[in-house]
Design a protein around this motif. Structure first.
Motif, PDB file in Angstrom:
ATOM      1  N   UNK C 353       0.863  -1.188   0.000  1.00 32.78           N
ATOM      2  CA  UNK C 353       0.000   0.000   0.000  1.00 32.78           C
ATOM      3  C   UNK C 353       0.894   1.231   0.000  1.00 32.78           C
ATOM      4  N   UNK C 354       0.640   2.104  -0.918  1.00 34.74           N
ATOM      5  CA  UNK C 354       1.508   3.267  -1.114  1.00 34.74           C
ATOM      6  C   UNK C 354       1.510   4.164   0.114  1.00 34.74           C
ATOM      7  N   UNK C 355       2.712   4.557   0.566  1.00 36.87           N
ATOM      8  CA  UNK C 355       2.802   5.573   1.613  1.00 36.87           C
ATOM      9  C   UNK C 355       3.838   6.637   1.252  1.00 36.87           C
ATOM     10  N   UNK C 356       4.161   6.721  -0.065  1.00 38.42           N
ATOM     11  CA  UNK C 356       5.063   7.774  -0.532  1.00 38.42           C
ATOM     12  C   UNK C 356       4.203   8.953  -0.974  1.00 38.42           C
ATOM     13  N   UNK C 357       4.760   9.862  -1.760  1.00 39.78           N
ATOM     14  CA  UNK C 357       3.994  11.044  -2.167  1.00 39.78           C
ATOM     15  C   UNK C 357       2.825  10.668  -3.077  1.00 39.78           C
ATOM     16  N   UNK C 358       1.756  11.395  -3.012  1.00 36.08           N
ATOM     17  CA  UNK C 358       0.535  11.182  -3.814  1.00 36.08           C
ATOM     18  C   UNK C 358      -0.073   9.792  -3.569  1.00 36.08           C
ATOM     19  N   UNK C 359       0.241   9.191  -2.427  1.00 32.55           N
ATOM     20  CA  UNK C 359      -0.212   7.838  -2.147  1.00 32.55           C
ATOM     21  C   UNK C 359      -1.733   7.718  -2.212  1.00 32.55           C
ATOM     22  N   UNK C 360      -2.414   8.757  -1.737  1.00 33.29           N
ATOM     23  CA  UNK C 360      -3.870   8.758  -1.591  1.00 33.29           C
ATOM     24  C   UNK C 360      -4.578   8.331  -2.873  1.00 33.29           C
ATOM     25  N   UNK C 361      -3.993   8.723  -4.023  1.00 26.04           N
ATOM     26  CA  UNK C 361      -4.651   8.426  -5.300  1.00 26.04           C
ATOM     27  C   UNK C 361      -4.685   6.935  -5.590  1.00 26.04           C
ATOM     28  N   UNK C 362      -3.876   6.133  -4.896  1.00 20.35           N
ATOM     29  CA  UNK C 362      -3.879   4.696  -5.162  1.00 20.35           C
ATOM     30  C   UNK C 362      -4.746   3.916  -4.177  1.00 20.35           C
ATOM     31  N   UNK C 363      -5.319   4.616  -3.183  1.00 19.80           N
ATOM     32  CA  UNK C 363      -6.233   3.917  -2.275  1.00 19.80           C
ATOM     33  C   UNK C 363      -7.614   3.852  -2.914  1.00 19.80           C
ATOM     34  N   UNK C 364      -8.433   2.883  -2.484  1.00 15.39           N
ATOM     35  CA  UNK C 364      -9.747   2.751  -3.123  1.00 15.39           C
ATOM     36  C   UNK C 364     -10.749   3.700  -2.477  1.00 15.39           C
ATOM     37  N   UNK C 365     -11.329   4.558  -3.305  1.00 12.22           N
ATOM     38  CA  UNK C 365     -12.351   5.457  -2.801  1.00 12.22           C
ATOM     39  C   UNK C 365     -13.695   5.123  -3.445  1.00 12.22           C
ATOM     40  N   UNK C 366     -14.096   3.879  -3.246  1.00 14.18           N
ATOM     41  CA  UNK C 366     -15.411   3.457  -3.738  1.00 14.18           C
ATOM     42  C   UNK C 366     -15.783   2.180  -3.012  1.00 14.18           C
ATOM     43  N   UNK C 367     -17.022   1.791  -3.161  1.00  8.73           N
ATOM     44  CA  UNK C 367     -17.425   0.515  -2.553  1.00  8.73           C
ATOM     45  C   UNK C 367     -17.449  -0.589  -3.599  1.00  8.73           C
ATOM     46  N   UNK C 368     -16.939  -0.290  -4.774  1.00  9.43           N
ATOM     47  CA  UNK C 368     -16.934  -1.308  -5.827  1.00  9.43           C
ATOM     48  C   UNK C 368     -15.697  -2.185  -5.707  1.00  9.43           C
ATOM     49  N   UNK C 369     -15.857  -3.310  -5.082  1.00 11.46           N
ATOM     50  CA  UNK C 369     -14.741  -4.254  -4.996  1.00 11.46           C
ATOM     51  C   UNK C 369     -15.297  -5.663  -5.112  1.00 11.46           C
ATOM     52  N   UNK C 370     -14.430  -6.629  -5.262  1.00 12.85           N
ATOM     53  CA  UNK C 370     -14.863  -8.014  -5.401  1.00 12.85           C
ATOM     54  C   UNK C 370     -14.527  -8.818  -4.153  1.00 12.85           C
ATOM     55  N   UNK C 371     -15.430  -9.740  -3.767  1.00 11.62           N
ATOM     56  CA  UNK C 371     -15.121 -10.656  -2.657  1.00 11.62           C
ATOM     57  C   UNK C 371     -14.371 -11.861  -3.171  1.00 11.62           C
TER      58      UNK C 371
END
Lengths: 79, 435, 371
Positions: C353-371
């Motif tokens: 999981x990205x924790x360098x600069x601009x990391x936020x853009x690689x986190x998921x900001x939606x509820x669309x994921x697969x189980x």
């Protein structure tokens, strides 16, 4: 200022720096705030040809200093 | 046979892929036997094998960097290396690399390659890289006193110069272009050579805050990776219509022509389905197939090359060709990897390339003035903003330059953007508004 | 004649640039320059380009090592003289291309190349590297000649290519697969847009040789070399030296370049990371970066078995599951990264999981994921 005075200014400025013998090209621009970087680059590179300055390359960047100065020089020059 | 025992490296002689260890051993043996008056240690390849074996055991590298070595008057082209175990491996005590500027798209005559071999056998290690990452021929390993000798022979006898390193222009490189590719939208080899010659001073002497790379790709397939690897990416494109040979399209549909130029022939993917494999995969949906005719709404096409790649005998790039110019790509450190940003959507690329050179020089002047030490152009663009960069390039903003408009409204308005300026009269204000 | 060390500037020639490429073009190339109509891959490693003049050039592409001796280059020259009128070409991916202007010349050339082996038994000129298959791995210097590598380059490449050899000679993949290797995160071989990138990484901050540091290094330069500003001047046991704020170290090795008293590489600390899903071409989808999917694998010379195994898992999960024309990154995006880790059987860890600069853009900001 003539080219000889420019060169002298560079040599004098570098000699005054304590504990540091290698500089980026940009550091030379500061000595000539009214000149275009491209003109300053020409003077600096000419001084290398004159044997006053020398390059030191990290591979990715190049530093410039008075010829023969610096600790790296001693480490490398024991041929 | 090599003198040194190299049990770890010997493992890398097994298997089918060409073994660099076997190759090094044959060179070590050739040096042992040769009648050439070698000017570098005869045992240098042996010692290099020994040093590498030691590294395989230790799992820690045995090289140190050397920054002063070079050829007189040049700030680039030589990378200094010293071994940290000269006691054990005196043959590679000093073992510097020289970068030799490759010819455009790396065609060679054997006559020339033999001259390089003869020179490097005698005055170097006899080991090379064909080629290094940026594109140069890498002559791998020679002693400090041989650097000037090699340079003299290269320039005087072989009419051949060194490539770039350090804060210089790096050796420009290009794809195969018009020499052997039907997709080339401009002559990549010609411009690559022209730019290399035009900017020899920048190539050989430090000129910038950091490295600068030009790469010339002939089409959007991007075979020299310019969009990912060069501060200035020149990528061929066209602005008229894809040329269609409807008979050839039918021949693909009918199975008489091999789709993809045969690129997928190692697996049975079933019969070619133009709807599924071309029309439906078009990223802009600008194509249609009615069973007998292929239609392309060229105005909506973004020239991704997929349909042309699939049916090269039926579809050809347009005739009004040129290039898109993008700036600012770089590998990771420091701000993270960046790809180039589209700055000039289309430019004709024709000798003497004045429009492009004007642009290059504007960008270089800006970067030299404003760039910090070791700041790549792409990082400066990020720090000062793309609007600033457009001002420098004297270009107007265009929606083609962005993925999407900004989602924050925090626009840094300038005084001249605002009618009436920022100079206001507080007294006039107070006449209408009490304290 | 020759260089005179006593008079180094005598007859000195500079700034003459490279050789003119036009001198090196075989005649069929020169005559049909800019006139090519289309091409076809006749079989793996064999291309035919057809010109509007009707002329054809047949190219045999063979894999090569980036590291190449003059003995080997002379052998390449000998082959070219025999079959190709003394011309040849190298590709950007360390392949060698032999060209002939007549189909009848093809077979003797291919037979000749096929039969040549190194003393150790490996092939000198494996034919392949075309179309929807695997081509040669581009790489950096590694332990052979770099001073900051975390891994070897040539040896890892050899180990991987031996395992994937059959796929170099085949075209059964959904799309082409580009594997690249850079031996440290400075990425001289910019691998950040490859289908599979093998990257050397360090995980330990530099050691400090306080005893000799001030003698061997210019301290201000070592400080300035650090991209994150983690190095500060310090006095240790009365000697001038430096201190490193370890939690700010990004393990790049730039300080070691400037100062040999700050070695970074380590037997345990240095190893391999794998990144996947990058591409450069604009075909169908846009160019994209590779993403880190394996944060660390220890160095295992001489044949790096764990690295090879992980690459095979990724590659063959993709080959079995992707649709025709889908690049590895397109496939991973279509099935979703949660599915990617399931299908490749790679463990997902916090390091990915990205924790360098601009990391936020690689986190998921939606509820669309697969189980």
């Amino acid at each position: 200022m003539g080219i000889e005075e420019d060169k002298q200014l560079i040599v004098d400025t570098l000699k005054k720096k304590k504990g540091k013998t290698k500089f980026y090209l940009k550091d030379f621009n500061k000595m000539f705030p009214d000149r275009k970087p491209r003109e300053v680059k020409k003077i600096v590179n000419q001084m290398v040809t004159d044997g006053l300055l020398e390059y030191w390359s990290s591979g990715s960047t190049t530093l410039i200093g008075l010829k023969g100065a610096g600790k790296q020089h001693d480490a490398e020059a024991d041929e | 046979m090599t003198k040194r025992k190299t049990p770890m490296l010997d493992e890398l002689e097994k298997g089918k892929w060409p073994s660099f260890i076997s190759d090094m051993k044959q060179e070590a043996e050739a040096r042992e036997k040769t009648s050439v008056d070698l000017q570098t240690p005869k045992e240098c390849v042996d010692d290099l094998l020994g040093l590498l074996e030691l590294t395989y055991v230790d799992k820690v590298v045995h090289w140190k960097h050397g920054g002063i070595v070079g050829v007189f008057g040049y700030g680039g082209g030589v990378i200094g290396r010293y071994c940290d175990r000269p006691d054990e491996f005196p043959g590679v005590r000093d073992f510097h690399t020289m970068r030799v500027n490759q010819p455009s798209s790396k065609f060679y005559s054997t006559e020339y390659l033999r001259q390089i071999c003869e020179l490097w056998e005698r005055r170097g290690s006899g080991l090379t890289n064909m080629h290094g990452s940026t594109g140069d021929i890498i002559l791998l390993g020679t002693t400090t006193p041989q650097l000037e000798e090699v340079f003299w022979e290269l320039t005087d006898n072989l009419d051949q110069d060194l490539g770039g390193s350090g804060s210089n222009l790096r050796t420009p490189s290009c794809c195969i272009g018009k020499a052997r590719c039907e997709f080339a939208c401009y002559d990549t080899q010609a411009i690559c050579t022209d730019f290399t010659m035009e900017y020899q001073d920048e190539l050989h002497r430090p000129a910038f805050p950091y490295k600068f790379k030009f790469k010339f790709d002939g089409c959007p397939n991007g075979c020299v990776a310019s969009i990912a690897r060069s501060d200035m990416s020149i990528i061929g494109t066209w602005r008229d219509d894809i040329r269609i040979d409807q008979e050839a399209v039918k021949a693909y549909v009918g199975g008489e022509l091999k789709p993809n130029g045969g690129a997928h022939s190692g697996r049975d993917w079933g019969a070619f389905d133009i709807q599924k494999e071309v029309v439906d995969l078009c990223p802009t949906g600008c194509m249609g197939w009615d069973g007998s005719k292929l239609n392309i709404d060229n105005k909506e096409c973004t020239r991704c090359m997929h349909c042309i790649n699939v049916m090269p005998r039926a579809l050809r790039i347009g005739e009004d060709t040129g290039a898109s110019i993008l700036f600012g790509a770089k590998a990771p450190i420091l701000e993270g990897a960046q790809m180039s940003t589209l700055t000039v959507p289309f430019m004709k690329i024709e000798e003497p390339y004045e429009e492009l050179k004007d642009l290059v020089e504007k960008v270089w002047d800006y970067w030299s003035e404003e760039g910090k030490n070791r700041e790549r152009l792409g990082e400066l663009m990020q720090r000062e903003g793309f609007q600033k960069f457009l001002e420098v390039c004297e270009l107007d903003a265009d929606p083609r330059m962005i993925q999407e408009p900004r989602s924050n409204p925090y626009i840094f308005w300038k005084e001249e953007d605002v009618e009436g300026g920022w100079d206001r009269d507080i007294k006039a204000f107070r006449k209408k508004h009490q304290k | 004649m020759g260089y005179d060390p006593k008079d180094p500037l005598k007859d000195r020639i500079t700034d003459i640039g490279p050789k003119d490429y036009k001198e090196f073009l075989p005649s069929v190339i020169k005559e049909n320059y800019g006139k090519w109509l289309y091409h076809e891959i006749l079989e793996p490693g064999v291309l035919m380009h057809v010109s509007e003049t009707g002329a054809k050039v047949y190219t045999v592409r063979v894999g090569g090592c980036r590291l190449m001796s003059v003995t080997h280059i002379r052998e390449i020259c000998e082959i070219s003289d025999k079959h190709c009128d003394g011309y040849l070409r190298f590709t950007t991916r360390n392949n060698v291309e032999f060209m002939v202007d007549d189909e009848a010349k093809l077979k003797p050339l291919m037979d000749d190349l096929e039969g040549r082996e190194f003393a150790g038994g490996s092939k000198k000129f494996p034919r392949g590297g075309t179309g929807a298959g695997l081509t040669n791995i581009v790489h950096t210097q590694g332990w052979i000649h770099c001073h900051t590598p975390a891994i070897d380059a040539s040896g890892v490449v050899k180990a991987v290519m031996d395992e994937l050899y059959d796929d170099f000679q085949d075209m059964r993949f959904p799309a082409q697969v580009r594997i690249s290797l850079a031996c440290c995160l400075n990425m001289c071989g910019a691998v950040h847009c490859s289908d599979i990138a093998i990257l050397g990484i360090h995980r330990m901050p530099p050691m400090l040789d306080h005893e000799h540091l001030d003698n061997m290094c210019e301290i201000p330069l070592a400080i300035a070399a650090c991209p994150t500003g983690a190095i500060k001047p310090a006095t240790v046991n009365g000697k001038k030296s430096v201190a490193v704020k370890n939690e700010k170290c990004m393990f790049c090795g730039n300080c070691y370049t400037m100062c040999p008293s700050m070695p970074l590489a380590d037997e345990e600390g240095s190893g391999v990371a794998l990144l996947v899903g990058g591409k450069i071409s604009n075909r169908i989808s846009q160019p994209k970066f590779s993403k880190v999917v394996v944060p660390f694998i220890p160095n295992e010379p001489p044949r790096w078995p764990s690295t090879v195994e992980a690459i095979k898992k990724i590659l063959y999960a993709y080959v079995d599951d992707a649709k025709k024309y889908e690049r590895l990154g397109d496939w991973a995006e279509r099935i979703g990264w949660e599915r990617f880790f399931e299908k490749t059987e790679l463990p997902f860890t916090g390091h990915l999981i990205d924790d360098y600069r601009f990391a936020y853009t690689t986190w998921r900001q939606s509820t669309q994921f697969k189980f």
